[in-house]
Design an enzyme around this catalytic site. Structure first.
Site, short mmCIF file in Angstrom:
data_model
loop_
_atom_site.label_atom_id
_atom_site.label_comp_id
_atom_site.label_asym_id
_atom_site.label_seq_id
_atom_site.Cartn_x
_atom_site.Cartn_y
_atom_site.Cartn_z
CG HIS A 101 -10.67 -6.14 -5.02
ND1 HIS A 101 -11.80 -6.14 -4.25
CD2 HIS A 101 -9.67 -5.69 -4.21
CE1 HIS A 101 -11.53 -5.70 -3.03
NE2 HIS A 101 -10.25 -5.42 -2.98
CE LYS B 224 -3.91 -2.29 0.42
NZ LYS B 224 -5.00 -2.21 -0.56
#
Length: 373
Positions: A305, A175
């Site tokens: 996803h 991230k």
């Protein structure tokens, strides 16, 4: 053979706590709280001839109770219908809940039943769902995300990345998108050095505006990334399309979108990146396949996803080589595990999705609703 009918449906509202809370950039920018649990809606369907199917949808931070409540309100219209008529059943559920639209919670609730019907159809055929759909491959490239959240130090992420690679996973995503963009670059540089030439992705979770996104994409070019994910607001189709045509590093987006039209806005804007539809979020396997056909026609790469238990099958049926995202978070809910080795995730040879619900899933169930003829 006489037409079969849906005899009963069981809906389960399940709350699955995470072992440790995780934070992405939306937490560091103050937009959300750390993620502590995943809330799921399971549907089990049984037919008059004794065939069964299982499907699920999910939410993070909010929306789980709403998904359960919405499907509980409309599920009865599926009773008595032929389970093979999946598109017809889908339409009947959409009309039953028409007043709340055809995206978001409305379709995410229906997704669980839609997935269950596809699972049932493949089980009845005695085939893995990928084979029923028409697989292009028996395995897909796999990358891990769960070890790369922002609450973890660089050293922790390195350790988790090493463990993932040793477990047979082929790529690592971390991230980014925190307020200190220089710290983002330091973390990316440290992981790139640690990983060598291992496939490496980053995910900004929608936290840059257009100006910052252009600057960050330019800075990130030197790290030879597989993709830069959600650099902009998920619904900024024009912005994502512009970035995808400007930089060599592919841009990835789509996980937050909740309908085929929302995904089509990317293609209409001239997007040239990687699409990341999420079957439970887009409304199930039926709309996922509809968009996948359009995405393939547009020449777009695919990396679905989350929900690897579903997406492995859908990715295996996509014409060009996709990536599948590895999250071990849902493992407690199922008896079986997916085979991962040599950087790839292998399609189970079991019928349907290839999963049965665990005793732990039953223990984590908050409430159930049953419907029958």
């Amino acid at each position: 053979m006489a037409a079969d009918r849906i005899a009963s449906l069981t809906l389960s509202h399940v709350v699955l706590p995470l072992e440790n809370p995780v934070s992405d950039a939306k937490v560091l920018t103050g937009r959300q709280k750390p993620l502590t649990e995943t809330v799921l809606l399971f549907v089990e369907v049984t037919t008059e001839q004794g065939f069964e199917g299982m499907g699920f949808s999910y939410s993070k931070r909010a929306g789980g109770p709403a998904q359960y409540a919405h499907l509980k309100e409309i599920a009865e219209v599926a009773i008595g219908q032929d389970p093979s008529d999946i598109a017809k059943i889908y339409e009947s559920l959409m009309w039953a809940g028409a007043s709340v639209g055809r995206s978001g919670v409305a379709t995410q609730a229906v997704a669980a039943l839609d997935v269950a019907l596809h699972d049932l159809k493949a089980r009845r055929a005695g085939l893995p769902l990928a084979k029923l759909l028409g697989a292009h491959r028996d395995s897909c490239r796999v990358y891990n995300t769960s070890g790369g959240f922002l609450q973890a130090s660089v050293e922790e992420i390195k350790e988790k990345a090493t463990a993932s690679l040793e477990a047979g996973i082929g790529g690592i995503k971390i991230k980014v998108g925190q307020p200190d963009w220089a710290e983002d670059l330091r973390r990316v540089a440290a992981l790139r050095e640690h990983l060598g030439d291992t496939p490496f992705m980053v995910d900004a979770n929608q936290q840059w505006d257009r100006a910052r996104a252009r600057r960050m994409c330019r800075e990130l070019e030197r790290f030879d990334l597989i993709w830069i994910e959600e650099p902009l607001d998920a619904w900024d189709a024009v912005g994502h399309a512009d970035l995808s045509r400007t930089f060599d590093t592919p841009i990835a987006t789509g996980e937050m979108l909740t309908s085929v039209p929302e995904h089509m806005a990317l293609i209409d804007a001239g997007y040239r990146g990687i699409v990341q539809p999420d079957a439970p979020r887009i409304g199930g396997i039926t709309p996922f396949l509809k968009f996948a056909t359009l995405a393939a026609h547009a020449g777009l790469a695919l990396a679905p996803h989350y929900a690897m238990e579903i997406h492995l099958h859908l990715a295996a049926a996509y014409p060009t080589e996709p990536w599948v995202e590895h999250f071990e978070w849902l493992n407690p809910l199922f008896e079986e595990r997916i085979d991962i080795r040599d950087g790839r995730m292998w399609v189970p040879d079991r019928p349907g999705l290839g999963f049965t619900l665990s005793d732990q899933m039953r223990k984590l169930t908050v409430e159930t609703a049953k419907f029958s003829a």
